[in-house]
Scaffold this motif. Sequence first.
Motif, PDB file in Angstrom:
ATOM      1  N   GLN A 296       0.835  -1.206   0.000  1.00 34.82           N
ATOM      2  CA  GLN A 296       0.000   0.000   0.000  1.00 34.82           C
ATOM      3  C   GLN A 296       0.870   1.256   0.000  1.00 34.82           C
ATOM      4  O   GLN A 296       0.626   2.192  -0.770  1.00 34.82           O
ATOM      5  CB  GLN A 296      -0.919  -0.001   1.223  1.00 34.82           C
ATOM      6  CG  GLN A 296      -1.818   1.230   1.314  1.00 34.82           C
ATOM      7  CD  GLN A 296      -2.608   1.277   2.621  1.00 34.82           C
ATOM      8  OE1 GLN A 296      -2.181   0.726   3.640  1.00 34.82           O
ATOM      9  NE2 GLN A 296      -3.756   1.927   2.594  1.00 34.82           N
ATOM     10  N   GLN A 308      -3.434   1.956 -12.140  1.00 35.37           N
ATOM     11  CA  GLN A 308      -4.103   2.093 -10.850  1.00 35.37           C
ATOM     12  C   GLN A 308      -3.678   3.377 -10.149  1.00 35.37           C
ATOM     13  O   GLN A 308      -4.505   4.082  -9.548  1.00 35.37           O
ATOM     14  CB  GLN A 308      -3.804   0.874  -9.970  1.00 35.37           C
ATOM     15  CG  GLN A 308      -4.572   0.871  -8.669  1.00 35.37           C
ATOM     16  CD  GLN A 308      -4.235  -0.301  -7.777  1.00 35.37           C
ATOM     17  OE1 GLN A 308      -4.391  -0.224  -6.568  1.00 35.37           O
ATOM     18  NE2 GLN A 308      -3.756  -1.387  -8.351  1.00 35.37           N
ATOM     19  N   GLY A 324       1.481  -5.495  -5.048  1.00 33.82           N
ATOM     20  CA  GLY A 324       0.119  -5.841  -4.655  1.00 33.82           C
ATOM     21  C   GLY A 324      -0.374  -7.167  -5.193  1.00 33.82           C
ATOM     22  O   GLY A 324      -1.466  -7.621  -4.831  1.00 33.82           O
ATOM     23  N   GLN A 325       0.425  -7.823  -6.029  1.00 33.07           N
ATOM     24  CA  GLN A 325       0.036  -9.126  -6.566  1.00 33.07           C
ATOM     25  C   GLN A 325       0.567 -10.253  -5.663  1.00 33.07           C
ATOM     26  O   GLN A 325       1.455 -10.048  -4.837  1.00 33.07           O
ATOM     27  CB  GLN A 325       0.578  -9.294  -7.984  1.00 33.07           C
ATOM     28  CG  GLN A 325       0.026  -8.292  -8.972  1.00 33.07           C
ATOM     29  CD  GLN A 325      -1.479  -8.375  -9.121  1.00 33.07           C
ATOM     30  OE1 GLN A 325      -2.040  -9.439  -9.375  1.00 33.07           O
ATOM     31  NE2 GLN A 325      -2.156  -7.240  -8.940  1.00 33.07           N
ATOM     32  N   HIS A 432      -4.909 -10.419  -4.914  1.00 28.49           N
ATOM     33  CA  HIS A 432      -4.250  -9.154  -5.176  1.00 28.49           C
ATOM     34  C   HIS A 432      -4.760  -8.075  -4.221  1.00 28.49           C
ATOM     35  O   HIS A 432      -5.779  -8.248  -3.544  1.00 28.49           O
ATOM     36  CB  HIS A 432      -4.498  -8.713  -6.622  1.00 28.49           C
ATOM     37  CG  HIS A 432      -5.949  -8.590  -6.958  1.00 28.49           C
ATOM     38  ND1 HIS A 432      -6.715  -9.663  -7.338  1.00 28.49           N
ATOM     39  CD2 HIS A 432      -6.797  -7.520  -6.942  1.00 28.49           C
ATOM     40  CE1 HIS A 432      -7.960  -9.270  -7.567  1.00 28.49           C
ATOM     41  NE2 HIS A 432      -8.025  -7.975  -7.319  1.00 28.49           N
ATOM     42  N   GLU A 434      -5.464  -3.781  -4.045  1.00 27.66           N
ATOM     43  CA  GLU A 434      -5.646  -2.553  -4.812  1.00 27.66           C
ATOM     44  C   GLU A 434      -5.988  -1.410  -3.864  1.00 27.66           C
ATOM     45  O   GLU A 434      -6.608  -1.608  -2.817  1.00 27.66           O
ATOM     46  CB  GLU A 434      -6.777  -2.711  -5.835  1.00 27.66           C
ATOM     47  CG  GLU A 434      -6.510  -3.752  -6.909  1.00 27.66           C
ATOM     48  CD  GLU A 434      -7.661  -3.870  -7.896  1.00 27.66           C
ATOM     49  OE1 GLU A 434      -8.696  -3.195  -7.682  1.00 27.66           O
ATOM     50  OE2 GLU A 434      -7.545  -4.633  -8.867  1.00 27.66           O
TER      51      GLU A 434
END
Length: 589
Positions: A296, A308, A324-325, A432, A434
């Motif tokens: 994050q 994103q 983030g994956q 994931h 986001e």
Amino acid sequence: MMAGYQVHNRQGRYVGAASAFGMILLSIFHMGFYAASASEPTYSFMRNATEAPAVSYYDYIIVGGGTAGCPLAATLSQNYSVLLLERGGSPYGNPNITNLAAFGAAMSDLSLSSPSQRFISEDGVINSRARVLGGASCLNAGFYTRASPEYVRDAGWDGNLVNESYQWGERKVAFEPTVRQWQAAVRDGLMEVGVQPYNGFTYDHIYGTKIGGTIFDEAGNRHTAADLLQYANPTGITVLLYASVHKILFGTRGTSRPVVHGVTFRDSRGIKHRAYVRPGGASEVIVSAGAIGSPQLLMLSGVGPADQLRAHNISVVLDQPLVGQGMSDNPMNAIFVPSPSPVEISLIQVVGITQFGSYIEAASGENFAGGSSARDYGMFSPKIGQLSTVPPKQRTPEVLAKAVEAMSALDAAAFRGGFILEKIMGPLSTGHLELRTRDVDDNPSITFNYFKDPEDLRRCVQGISTIERVIESRSFVNFTYDYFSMQQLLNMTVNSPINLLPKHRNSSTSLEQYCRDSVMTIWHYHGGCQVGKVVDRDYKVLGVDALRVIDGSTFNSSPGTNPQATVMMLGRYMGVQILNERLAREGSD
């Protein structure tokens, strides 16, 4: 390299039925009438971030005073100046953290000052992330066990330094538990159904059944990663509490490659501060904010998937689509076993490490089922979100509230018994993370995709089947009712003594459906900044200078049966590696 990583077993001693006097003392302790004096460290270098200057300079800035950040900071402080920034407060003096009998109370606290921040994954499973110095070691069930030799080899770690780093932490935080009746029955039942051999008490990860370590001492006092700051050089470290890092600061060194200069953080009054790494080329910012906080923060700072970031009006420093994956959370499924007689209160002590990829563990006693009085904050209480009477996405706040109310009305006898649970190795299923907002205090959107990989589902079914055989074993006869069949346990409804297991419309529930409907978290989520994808083998962020990520977000799979020992080890291990490399470089200049 793997060299030097050995398995050193220690045979555990069998603790049989406790004397009546001993059980009375145990009961008094767990009811809170006995308070052992815990020696809690006091740190001259720890202060509130409101006392921080507007601008400061350090050799190393570590974002996150958690399970990895504390040992890392303590190690680096031996030779260099270190700033450790923790968004939460101190664990010391908080009985909801330090006392075993209060396990779960911190996770049920939903206030902004809580050491735990609740989040709900897109899968519908309710979870928690730490917000306190010491990180998740302040909230967890305390089980302490190392990673396997194969895990160490695959990570490319030096085996001798791995051993030394584990032992460094164990001198402060790890203990051998006292095994009583329930845990002994689970242990013997596991061996009876073939989860062999018996490996006694050991920190090592070995196939078979063993007694693991615990971070709770004999008096029931929790020891956390924050205790590892006792190793710190008090003149070389500053720990700031309630310091929320909002952004990593980037620049260049005459090249197009981004380089980190420092961070901005806000104190509890909202005042902004800047901390910079000292110029000269070797100083770094190290992010240890956990599997949620680390990816994050990278995204909020401009390192992540460009589309994103632009959608949130974040300037792109580096288009890194793999931030983030690879998010994973080991699914947990549990069965409550009602007992005809009282059982001791215990957290995780015994583990069966199976060949098919499922780990079998157990907890027991009234306060781990939820309910009233001392039972309010159990390991499987709806107060902390552990409710599986309905499938995950139906676990709304209203449903949780009704479950808490219903359980509070039950007689204490309804909570006699314990849980046997299984956790999936790995897992293979990934998801994931986001961004939802640009506010670092907001939870991002997280998807774990439980049981997406059919192998994970197969392992769950085999794990539940193994638990069934343990419950029906001779070793468990004193803790089961003759008239409860396994199918009845699986199909308990909301009106049953324990509001845990899912309600189904018919009596023929497949174990596959049971796994999906009753899935909970065991709080072992990881990924988001994985080695080989976001960071290299030295945990340096790919494509960026002077920035590393060192925590569970770098894991491709969860180490061992429970990760905290390895996360602490990694903090110490990488601290030593960084020191050795820098001192050698400076010595040659």
